[in-house]
Design a protein around this motif. Structure first.
Motif, PDB file in Angstrom:
ATOM      1  N   THR A  20       0.831  -1.239   0.244  1.00 55.81           N
ATOM      2  CA  THR A  20      -0.153   0.315   0.611  1.00 55.81           C
ATOM      3  C   THR A  20       1.053   1.024   0.182  1.00 55.81           C
ATOM      4  N   GLY A  21       0.437   2.432  -0.925  1.00 58.00           N
ATOM      5  CA  GLY A  21       1.263   3.383  -0.900  1.00 58.00           C
ATOM      6  C   GLY A  21       2.481   3.424  -1.518  1.00 58.00           C
ATOM      7  N   HIS A  22       2.352   2.359  -2.534  1.00 56.67           N
ATOM      8  CA  HIS A  22       4.073   2.275  -3.412  1.00 56.67           C
ATOM      9  C   HIS A  22       4.445   3.217  -4.407  1.00 56.67           C
ATOM     10  N   ASP A  23       3.186   3.339  -5.012  1.00 57.15           N
ATOM     11  CA  ASP A  23       2.833   3.509  -6.151  1.00 57.15           C
ATOM     12  C   ASP A  23       2.810   5.202  -6.085  1.00 57.15           C
ATOM     13  N   GLU A  24       2.769   5.721  -5.358  1.00 53.33           N
ATOM     14  CA  GLU A  24       2.365   7.137  -4.524  1.00 53.33           C
ATOM     15  C   GLU A  24       3.147   7.536  -4.183  1.00 53.33           C
TER      16      GLU A  24
END
Length: 206
Positions: A20-24
């Motif tokens: 979670t949150g890696h892309d951002e």
């Protein structure tokens, strides 16, 4: 890629959810580098985002595609309506204020990079512009289906014509659509183009 990173990547099974949150974080890191005018390398993206090299490559197979994704951050679907007056729908969209998430500075950055790097321009086109363009394709196609636009109209060329005048303001004139004169000029140009594409007008002879 280091041996540890390869091993870590190998431990992950197909279909395992992404962290979670890696892309951002990755995209935020690239944008920060772009805004500072720094070269985009894997090592710098790793440092800026705090995400591993393996995780970056699982999401984007090349730095070119990652830069294209970062440049598209904040762009929303056009939201074009196919109900009522199609030309007025297009003109209303043009006059709508830009969202706060995609600034004029970001647009100018994208244009500058696209003009200096053909690979980025093509990646941005195939991954983002072509997808968003489907709304305008639907609008022009609806005009043809209604019998308002010429049945033999080249849809792709027509859209390039309609949208091209907007980019001309940014690239050549150095103004944005927040400028009332630039907005009026674009709206008038689109009206002229639409009249030329309408049924009853002479088709272009090949």
């Amino acid at each position: 890629m280091t041996g540890a990173e390869i091993a870590a990547a190998g431990d992950r099974r197909p279909g395992r959810p992404r962290a979670t949150g890696h892309d951002e974080r990755i995209v935020d890191g690239v944008l920060a580098l772009l805004e500072r005018g720094e070269e985009i390398t894997v090592a710098r993206v790793v440092e800026a985002s705090g995400v591993s090299r393996a995780a970056i490559y699982r999401r984007w197979p090349s730095m070119t595609e990652l830069v294209a994704a970062a440049l598209d951050r904040g762009r929303e679907p056009y939201g074009l309506s196919l109900e009522g007056d199609l030309l007025e729908n297009l003109l209303t969209l043009l006059a709508a204020p830009a969202t706060n998430r995609y600034s004029h500075d970001r647009l100018r950055m994208r244009l500058r990079l696209a003009l200096t790097d053909v690979a980025i321009a093509r990646a941005y086109w195939s991954s983002h512009v072509a997808r968003r363009r489907t709304e305008i394709v639907a609008l022009v196609t609806e005009g043809i289906a209604r019998g308002e636009l010429q049945p033999d109209l080249d849809v792709d060329a027509a859209i390039d014509l309609l949208v091209g005048v907007i980019y001309y303001q940014y690239v050549v004139r150095g103004v944005t659509l927040s400028d009332a004169e630039a907005l009026a000029r674009c709206q008038q140009a689109i009206r002229v183009a639409w009249r030329g594409m309408s049924v009853g007008r002479l088709s272009v002879v090949e």
